[in-house]
Scaffold this motif. Sequence first.
Motif, mmCIF file in Angstrom:
data_model
loop_
_atom_site.group_PDB
_atom_site.id
_atom_site.type_symbol
_atom_site.label_atom_id
_atom_site.label_comp_id
_atom_site.label_asym_id
_atom_site.label_seq_id
_atom_site.Cartn_x
_atom_site.Cartn_y
_atom_site.Cartn_z
ATOM 1 N N HIS A 1 24.410 43.211 51.546
ATOM 2 C CA HIS A 1 25.679 43.926 51.533
ATOM 3 C C HIS A 1 26.549 43.296 50.441
ATOM 4 O O HIS A 1 26.605 42.066 50.333
ATOM 5 N N GLY A 2 27.230 44.126 49.671
ATOM 6 C CA GLY A 2 28.097 43.601 48.621
ATOM 7 C C GLY A 2 29.373 44.412 48.503
ATOM 8 O O GLY A 2 29.407 45.593 48.873
ATOM 9 N N THR A 3 30.413 43.778 47.999
ATOM 10 C CA THR A 3 31.711 44.438 47.835
ATOM 11 C C THR A 3 32.202 44.277 46.405
ATOM 12 O O THR A 3 32.265 43.161 45.878
ATOM 13 N N ALA A 4 32.556 45.418 45.800
ATOM 14 C CA ALA A 4 33.192 45.418 44.479
ATOM 15 C C ALA A 4 34.683 45.614 44.697
ATOM 16 O O ALA A 4 35.122 46.692 45.115
ATOM 17 N N THR A 5 35.462 44.566 44.449
ATOM 18 C CA THR A 5 36.917 44.640 44.637
ATOM 19 C C THR A 5 37.563 45.208 43.377
ATOM 20 O O THR A 5 37.211 44.839 42.261
ATOM 21 N N GLY A 6 38.523 46.117 43.601
ATOM 22 C CA GLY A 6 39.202 46.754 42.467
ATOM 23 C C GLY A 6 38.558 48.064 42.047
ATOM 24 O O GLY A 6 38.938 48.652 41.029
ATOM 25 N N TRP A 7 37.596 48.543 42.867
ATOM 26 C CA TRP A 7 36.887 49.791 42.564
ATOM 27 C C TRP A 7 36.689 50.593 43.843
ATOM 28 O O TRP A 7 36.630 50.033 44.926
ATOM 29 N N HIS A 8 36.575 51.900 43.696
ATOM 30 C CA HIS A 8 36.276 52.762 44.843
ATOM 31 C C HIS A 8 35.420 53.941 44.391
ATOM 32 O O HIS A 8 35.435 54.318 43.223
ATOM 33 N N ARG A 9 34.673 54.508 45.345
ATOM 34 C CA ARG A 9 33.857 55.687 45.049
ATOM 35 C C ARG A 9 34.757 56.891 44.798
ATOM 36 O O ARG A 9 35.734 57.103 45.517
ATOM 37 N N SER A 10 34.371 57.695 43.819
ATOM 38 C CA SER A 10 35.161 58.886 43.505
ATOM 39 C C SER A 10 34.257 59.955 42.909
ATOM 40 O O SER A 10 33.502 59.689 41.968
ATOM 41 N N PHE A 11 34.315 61.165 43.473
ATOM 42 C CA PHE A 11 33.614 62.296 42.863
ATOM 43 C C PHE A 11 34.500 62.808 41.727
ATOM 44 O O PHE A 11 35.313 63.707 41.899
ATOM 45 N N CYS A 12 34.322 62.213 40.559
ATOM 46 C CA CYS A 12 35.251 62.485 39.455
ATOM 47 C C CYS A 12 34.562 62.932 38.173
ATOM 48 O O CYS A 12 35.231 63.146 37.162
ATOM 49 N N LEU A 13 33.235 63.080 38.198
ATOM 50 C CA LEU A 13 32.511 63.454 36.987
ATOM 51 C C LEU A 13 31.977 64.873 37.101
ATOM 52 O O LEU A 13 31.098 65.150 37.916
ATOM 53 N N ASP B 1 35.789 54.356 40.376
ATOM 54 C CA ASP B 1 37.065 54.441 39.680
ATOM 55 C C ASP B 1 37.915 53.238 40.080
ATOM 56 O O ASP B 1 37.649 52.570 41.083
ATOM 57 N N HIS B 2 38.947 52.980 39.299
ATOM 58 C CA HIS B 2 39.768 51.788 39.502
ATOM 59 C C HIS B 2 40.586 51.874 40.792
ATOM 60 O O HIS B 2 41.084 52.930 41.163
ATOM 61 N N GLY B 3 40.709 50.728 41.452
ATOM 62 C CA GLY B 3 41.549 50.614 42.636
ATOM 63 C C GLY B 3 40.754 50.536 43.929
ATOM 64 O O GLY B 3 39.668 51.102 44.044
ATOM 65 N N GLY B 4 41.283 49.794 44.884
ATOM 66 C CA GLY B 4 40.660 49.716 46.200
ATOM 67 C C GLY B 4 39.486 48.749 46.238
ATOM 68 O O GLY B 4 39.424 47.762 45.503
ATOM 69 N N ARG C 1 28.605 48.390 33.250
ATOM 70 C CA ARG C 1 29.376 47.137 33.276
ATOM 71 C C ARG C 1 28.682 46.075 34.124
ATOM 72 O O ARG C 1 27.873 46.380 34.989
ATOM 73 N N TRP C 2 29.079 44.839 33.888
ATOM 74 C CA TRP C 2 28.751 43.735 34.787
ATOM 75 C C TRP C 2 29.980 43.493 35.653
ATOM 76 O O TRP C 2 31.083 43.260 35.138
ATOM 77 N N LEU C 3 29.821 43.547 36.970
ATOM 78 C CA LEU C 3 30.950 43.332 37.869
ATOM 79 C C LEU C 3 30.645 42.183 38.827
ATOM 80 O O LEU C 3 29.490 41.990 39.243
ATOM 81 N N PRO C 4 31.679 41.424 39.202
ATOM 82 C CA PRO C 4 31.490 40.409 40.251
ATOM 83 C C PRO C 4 31.393 41.105 41.603
ATOM 84 O O PRO C 4 32.257 41.923 41.960
ATOM 85 N N ILE C 5 30.346 40.840 42.335
ATOM 86 C CA ILE C 5 30.123 41.446 43.650
ATOM 87 C C ILE C 5 30.106 40.335 44.689
ATOM 88 O O ILE C 5 29.349 39.368 44.577
ATOM 89 N N GLN C 6 30.956 40.494 45.692
ATOM 90 C CA GLN C 6 31.024 39.475 46.732
ATOM 91 C C GLN C 6 30.029 39.790 47.840
ATOM 92 O O GLN C 6 29.985 40.916 48.347
ATOM 93 N N THR C 7 29.200 38.806 48.196
ATOM 94 C CA THR C 7 28.276 38.943 49.320
ATOM 95 C C THR C 7 28.522 37.796 50.293
ATOM 96 O O THR C 7 29.214 36.829 49.958
ATOM 97 N N LYS C 8 27.946 37.889 51.488
ATOM 98 C CA LYS C 8 28.118 36.814 52.469
ATOM 99 C C LYS C 8 27.531 35.502 51.976
ATOM 100 O O LYS C 8 27.969 34.421 52.354
ATOM 101 N N GLN C 9 26.527 35.617 51.107
ATOM 102 C CA GLN C 9 25.872 34.414 50.575
ATOM 103 C C GLN C 9 26.535 33.912 49.295
ATOM 104 O O GLN C 9 26.067 32.956 48.689
ATOM 105 N N GLY C 10 27.626 34.553 48.888
ATOM 106 C CA GLY C 10 28.329 34.140 47.681
ATOM 107 C C GLY C 10 28.448 35.265 46.672
ATOM 108 O O GLY C 10 27.921 36.360 46.865
ATOM 109 N N ARG C 11 29.150 34.973 45.599
ATOM 110 C CA ARG C 11 29.388 35.986 44.576
ATOM 111 C C ARG C 11 28.207 36.074 43.618
ATOM 112 O O ARG C 11 27.604 35.057 43.262
ATOM 113 N N VAL C 12 27.884 37.317 43.229
ATOM 114 C CA VAL C 12 26.849 37.535 42.219
ATOM 115 C C VAL C 12 27.431 38.415 41.117
ATOM 116 O O VAL C 12 28.407 39.127 41.325
#
Length: 243
Positions: A78-90, A109-112, A148-159
């Motif tokens: 499980h991972g979390t991208a902070t500062g991004w959210h899913r969006s049907f925008c394309l 898209d940006h935010g959330g 892009r390369w994004l920092p993804i937070q997981t329970k085992q640490g950031r990747v």
Amino acid sequence: MQHSMHISRMSLTEDLVSRSFRLEVDPGPEPHRAPLADSEIEALTLRLLAECGQEPLWVFAYGSLIWKPDFAAVEARHGTATGWHRSFCLEMTRWRGSRTQPGLMMALDHGGRCNGVAFRLSDDDRLGQIRRMIRREVGTLDDASSVRWLPIQTKQGRVRALVFWAGPKGDRVLRKLPLDAVASVLARACGHMGSCAEYLYLTVKHLEEWGIRDRNLWQLQKLVASELRAIHGLDMVKIRSSA
């Protein structure tokens, strides 16, 4: 491991999704959007491989890469991208849309914040795996800017993970559409690769299997289900059968 933590039943069902399909012919690339040349694909592949360096190669999946991966994963978290959210925008006029009934594809898209799945890829044939993902996910040179390369937070640490379609740009991007407008499109759009309703259904279904619930997508699948029932007169069938 995948765990289903939610017991609510989806409103959007396989039966409803099956009604969204129709036979569409692939219109081919749009004339004003030149596809990536082989040399451009190779250059982008080599650049991403170099940027990864000696670190593990992670990919963050938030949509179709969860249920239709095109790589050899040796670990999933499980991972979390902070500062991004899913969006049907394309907007798309191919694949799951047509030129007469354009569809919408999901991007970040940006935010959330966005909860998804971080996959660690095998160290074998990194070049080939990255190349395959680019051929699948990146259509033109303009689209390459959303890799892009994004920092993804997981329970085992950031990747640090590779992400496709994060912050897309261009005239196809339709931001901040209300959910009911998105639902109207998703319930009607279909292309030679399938329908937008199917894409939404598979994404929500597999997120649920991972114990991930995206509130917007959960609401969207309810709206698309209602649209499909209305389009095909299914609510009237219920009314007549109960009379």
